[in-house]
Design a protein around this motif. Structure first.
Motif, PDB file in Angstrom:
ATOM      1  N   LEU A   1       5.420   2.027  -6.782  1.00 44.50           N
ATOM      2  CA  LEU A   1       4.687   0.995  -7.821  1.00 44.50           C
ATOM      3  C   LEU A   1       3.584   1.555  -8.339  1.00 44.50           C
ATOM      4  O   LEU A   1       2.813   2.293  -7.861  1.00 44.50           O
ATOM      5  CB  LEU A   1       4.167  -0.155  -6.874  1.00 44.50           C
ATOM      6  CG  LEU A   1       4.960  -1.293  -6.312  1.00 44.50           C
ATOM      7  CD1 LEU A   1       4.303  -2.015  -5.234  1.00 44.50           C
ATOM      8  CD2 LEU A   1       6.044  -1.950  -7.260  1.00 44.50           C
ATOM      9  N   HIS A   2       3.319   1.329  -9.974  1.00 43.86           N
ATOM     10  CA  HIS A   2       2.344   1.600 -10.684  1.00 43.86           C
ATOM     11  C   HIS A   2       1.749   0.597 -10.866  1.00 43.86           C
ATOM     12  O   HIS A   2       2.013  -0.589 -11.131  1.00 43.86           O
ATOM     13  CB  HIS A   2       3.193   2.493 -11.846  1.00 43.86           C
ATOM     14  CG  HIS A   2       4.010   3.388 -11.508  1.00 43.86           C
ATOM     15  ND1 HIS A   2       3.846   4.779 -11.241  1.00 43.86           N
ATOM     16  CD2 HIS A   2       5.281   3.441 -11.284  1.00 43.86           C
ATOM     17  CE1 HIS A   2       4.894   5.629 -10.921  1.00 43.86           C
ATOM     18  NE2 HIS A   2       5.912   4.691 -11.093  1.00 43.86           N
ATOM     19  N   ARG A   3       0.516   1.008 -11.673  1.00 46.98           N
ATOM     20  CA  ARG A   3      -0.455  -0.104 -12.179  1.00 46.98           C
ATOM     21  C   ARG A   3       0.470  -0.840 -13.319  1.00 46.98           C
ATOM     22  O   ARG A   3       1.056  -0.272 -14.139  1.00 46.98           O
ATOM     23  CB  ARG A   3      -1.596   0.800 -13.010  1.00 46.98           C
ATOM     24  CG  ARG A   3      -2.591  -0.012 -13.718  1.00 46.98           C
ATOM     25  CD  ARG A   3      -3.362   0.736 -14.873  1.00 46.98           C
ATOM     26  NE  ARG A   3      -4.109   1.502 -14.230  1.00 46.98           N
ATOM     27  CZ  ARG A   3      -5.318   0.973 -14.027  1.00 46.98           C
ATOM     28  NH1 ARG A   3      -5.993   0.071 -14.287  1.00 46.98           N
ATOM     29  NH2 ARG A   3      -6.419   1.803 -13.420  1.00 46.98           N
TER      30      ARG A   3
ATOM     31  N   ILE B   1      -0.076  -4.627  -9.784  1.00 50.60           N
ATOM     32  CA  ILE B   1      -0.802  -3.581  -9.226  1.00 50.60           C
ATOM     33  C   ILE B   1      -1.953  -3.619 -10.278  1.00 50.60           C
ATOM     34  O   ILE B   1      -1.684  -3.243 -11.471  1.00 50.60           O
ATOM     35  CB  ILE B   1       0.050  -2.558  -9.205  1.00 50.60           C
ATOM     36  CG1 ILE B   1       1.175  -2.837  -8.061  1.00 50.60           C
ATOM     37  CG2 ILE B   1      -0.741  -1.249  -8.716  1.00 50.60           C
ATOM     38  CD1 ILE B   1       1.011  -3.308  -6.843  1.00 50.60           C
TER      39      ILE B   1
ATOM     40  N   ALA C   1      -3.752   2.074  -9.201  1.00 52.75           N
ATOM     41  CA  ALA C   1      -3.026   3.106  -8.403  1.00 52.75           C
ATOM     42  C   ALA C   1      -3.827   4.018  -7.871  1.00 52.75           C
ATOM     43  O   ALA C   1      -4.637   4.662  -8.446  1.00 52.75           O
ATOM     44  CB  ALA C   1      -1.937   3.902  -9.477  1.00 52.75           C
TER      45      ALA C   1
ATOM     46  N   ARG D   1       0.733  -1.340   0.057  1.00 48.67           N
ATOM     47  CA  ARG D   1      -0.024   0.048   0.020  1.00 48.67           C
ATOM     48  C   ARG D   1       0.991   1.005  -0.084  1.00 48.67           C
ATOM     49  O   ARG D   1       0.740   1.972  -0.852  1.00 48.67           O
ATOM     50  CB  ARG D   1      -0.795  -0.010   0.990  1.00 48.67           C
ATOM     51  CG  ARG D   1      -2.183  -1.003   1.209  1.00 48.67           C
ATOM     52  CD  ARG D   1      -2.885  -0.542   2.156  1.00 48.67           C
ATOM     53  NE  ARG D   1      -3.905  -1.727   2.648  1.00 48.67           N
ATOM     54  CZ  ARG D   1      -4.219  -1.697   3.981  1.00 48.67           C
ATOM     55  NH1 ARG D   1      -3.743  -1.496   4.987  1.00 48.67           N
ATOM     56  NH2 ARG D   1      -5.000  -3.020   4.005  1.00 48.67           N
TER      57      ARG D   1
ATOM     58  N   VAL E   1       2.577   2.034  -3.270  1.00 46.62           N
ATOM     59  CA  VAL E   1       1.780   2.425  -4.328  1.00 46.62           C
ATOM     60  C   VAL E   1       1.403   3.823  -3.841  1.00 46.62           C
ATOM     61  O   VAL E   1       1.681   4.595  -4.955  1.00 46.62           O
ATOM     62  CB  VAL E   1       0.351   1.727  -4.259  1.00 46.62           C
ATOM     63  CG1 VAL E   1      -0.703   2.435  -5.035  1.00 46.62           C
ATOM     64  CG2 VAL E   1       0.550   0.335  -4.930  1.00 46.62           C
ATOM     65  N   ARG E   2       1.255   4.081  -2.719  1.00 47.95           N
ATOM     66  CA  ARG E   2       0.962   5.608  -2.140  1.00 47.95           C
ATOM     67  C   ARG E   2       1.882   6.522  -2.504  1.00 47.95           C
ATOM     68  O   ARG E   2       1.853   7.538  -2.966  1.00 47.95           O
ATOM     69  CB  ARG E   2       0.740   5.576  -0.743  1.00 47.95           C
ATOM     70  CG  ARG E   2      -0.453   6.526  -0.450  1.00 47.95           C
ATOM     71  CD  ARG E   2      -0.692   6.317   1.177  1.00 47.95           C
ATOM     72  NE  ARG E   2      -1.310   5.228   1.277  1.00 47.95           N
ATOM     73  CZ  ARG E   2      -1.140   4.382   2.623  1.00 47.95           C
ATOM     74  NH1 ARG E   2       0.062   4.581   3.146  1.00 47.95           N
ATOM     75  NH2 ARG E   2      -1.831   3.399   2.809  1.00 47.95           N
TER      76      ARG E   2
ATOM     77  N   LEU F   1      -6.242  -3.615  -5.068  1.00 42.80           N
ATOM     78  CA  LEU F   1      -5.206  -2.890  -5.190  1.00 42.80           C
ATOM     79  C   LEU F   1      -4.214  -3.900  -6.161  1.00 42.80           C
ATOM     80  O   LEU F   1      -3.682  -3.139  -6.946  1.00 42.80           O
ATOM     81  CB  LEU F   1      -4.585  -2.737  -3.947  1.00 42.80           C
ATOM     82  CG  LEU F   1      -3.251  -1.795  -3.896  1.00 42.80           C
ATOM     83  CD1 LEU F   1      -3.958  -0.402  -4.331  1.00 42.80           C
ATOM     84  CD2 LEU F   1      -2.626  -1.611  -2.578  1.00 42.80           C
TER      85      LEU F   1
END
Lengths: 130, 300
Positions: A31-33, A77, A80, A23, A26-27, A66
């Motif tokens: 990490l990206h989609r 992922i 995002a 988490r 991603v925040r 997510l």
């Protein structure tokens, strides 16, 4: 790709530590989609942890939407989350500052405040009655 | 897959003379779990594992493996179980190659590819004699023999007791890799609690032949709490919660409790506890467990 780490004495269950790290990554835009998470086998070997724990963490992230597991390929992922708008952060910070000033006036030191904050944020499974 | 639990004991007991090595032991090991069997030496861990493979006969109660009695139906049990005995006995004068050949001859379900791959990964020469290997390498070879059987249940008796921390981690990593690849069930006994919290998902605490605590580790961590507060009698807390251990100083009382519901008086400060604290509390701070690793150091 991210690398997981464990705090063994944090009291936070292992699967939850993995969930929180994804988490957080991603925040923070690490990490990206479409990015792939380490495979269960890789995490097991890197951290010497139970595969069921990794599966549990990935399942939880999947339920949240997510990540998405693609059978035989890996875990990716899926969405995002939009980062918190900077203006909101500013407003929140200033209201928190006002709270801190009030707490200091009331005689709380930094440690007291941190404890109170953590306690309110993540109520232990055990709550206290007055 | 079989629906029966991998291992189930019901009021299981074993007696040597007038001494009960295991008594009233009831527990279930669900298939696919990795269970830690923890307790001081002499707690009954080895006895329980030997009962599971039918090496010895129960004096009371029953034990079943995948729903079968290991002594009445050994053919339904033994081919599915890998067992690594304490101090992993191997023929010391055999080379690794000869040891693998022996394994192949003795086990109808032997998977030579698994054995060869593991030896390669360990970086061992097949011509090396077992007796010349380090403790960690010998443990890994013993594990290789057990894994090449392709067991559905792997029983490990004190597999890491004699290993240094690095060898211990490498051994457990080999076990977990096999779990990842095959979904096998593992029961490992240990008097060392370090590493177990990350490796295992279920815990059984044995002491004096009795099960003291059985359950999923995550749930046990959530249920147990350390309470500190001004000196007081534990009786009020004990009416609601299970008090596992209490200690007092002149001014302060410390209790380790298993929570029944989630309400405490405001005079207590509530702390989370890790697995090691829980285990030590159940074994009692004065029991052999706390001293198990110490004697060699103390004697010098």
């Amino acid at each position: 790709m991210i690398e997981f780490h464990l705090e063994t004495r944090s009291g936070v269950p292992t699967y939850l530590q993995l969930v929180q790290q994804v988490r957080q990554a991603v925040r923070l835009g690490i990490l990206h989609r479409g990015d792939q998470l380490p495979t269960v086998k890789e995490v097991v070997e890197q951290l010497t942890i139970n595969p069921n724990t990794v599966l549990r963490a990935y399942r939880e992230l999947d339920l949240e939407g997510l990540v998405e597991g693609r059978r035989g390929v890996g875990t990716f992922i899926a969405s995002a989350q939009p980062p918190v708008p900077p203006n909101d952060v500013k407003t929140l910070r200033s209201s928190l500052q006002r709270w801190i000033d009030r707490a200091r006036t009331a005689g709380l030191d930094d440690e007291n405040m941190a404890a109170l904050f953590a306690d309110t944020l993540r109520p232990p499974t055990i709550s206290r009655v007055a | 897959m079989n629906e029966s639990p991998a291992l189930e004991a019901t009021a299981l007991g074993k007696r040597y003379g007038s001494n009960w090595a295991l008594r009233d032991c009831t527990l279930t090991v669900p298939a696919g779990s990795v269970t830690a069997l923890v307790g001081p030496n002499g707690a009954g861990k080895t006895t329980l594992l030997q009962l599971a493979v039918g090496l010895i006969e129960p004096a009371s109660g029953a034990i079943s493996v995948f729903g079968h009695d290991p002594r009445a139906e050994p053919l339904a049990v033994l081919p599915r179980v890998g067992f690594v005995a304490q101090d992993h006995p191997l023929p010391r004068r055999f080379t690794i190659g000869e040891t693998l050949r022996l394994g192949r001859k003795l086990n109808p379900s032997w998977d030579d590819a698994v054995a060869q791959r593991r030896v390669d990964e360990l970086g061992l020469s097949r011509r090396q004699r077992v007796g010349t290997l380090s403790g960690g390498e010998q443990a890994q070879v013993a594990l290789t023999l057990a894994l090449a059987k392709r067991p559905q249940l792997l029983l490990l008796d004190e597999p890491v007791a004699s290993l240094d921390p690095l060898a211990r981690r490498e051994f457990l990593s080999g076990v977990l890799r096999a779990v990842t690849e095959t979904g096998m069930t593992v029961v490992l006994s240990s008097h060392i609690v370090a590493d177990l919290e990350r490796v295992c998902d279920r815990l059984v605490i044995l002491a004096n032949g009795h099960t003291q605590l059985v359950g999923p580790i995550e749930q046990l961590l959530a249920e147990h709490r350390l309470l500190t507060g001004p000196r007081t009698d534990a009786a009020a807390v004990a009416r609601v919660h299970q008090v596992i251990r209490e200690s007092h100083t002149e001014r302060q009382t410390t209790l380790l409790v298993r929570a029944n519901g989630h309400v405490y008086d405001a005079c207590w400060e509530v702390h989370e506890v890790d697995l090691e604290e829980i285990v030590l509390a159940y074994l009692g701070t004065t029991s052999a467990a706390a001293r198990v690793e110490a004697p060699a150091a103390v004697a010098r």
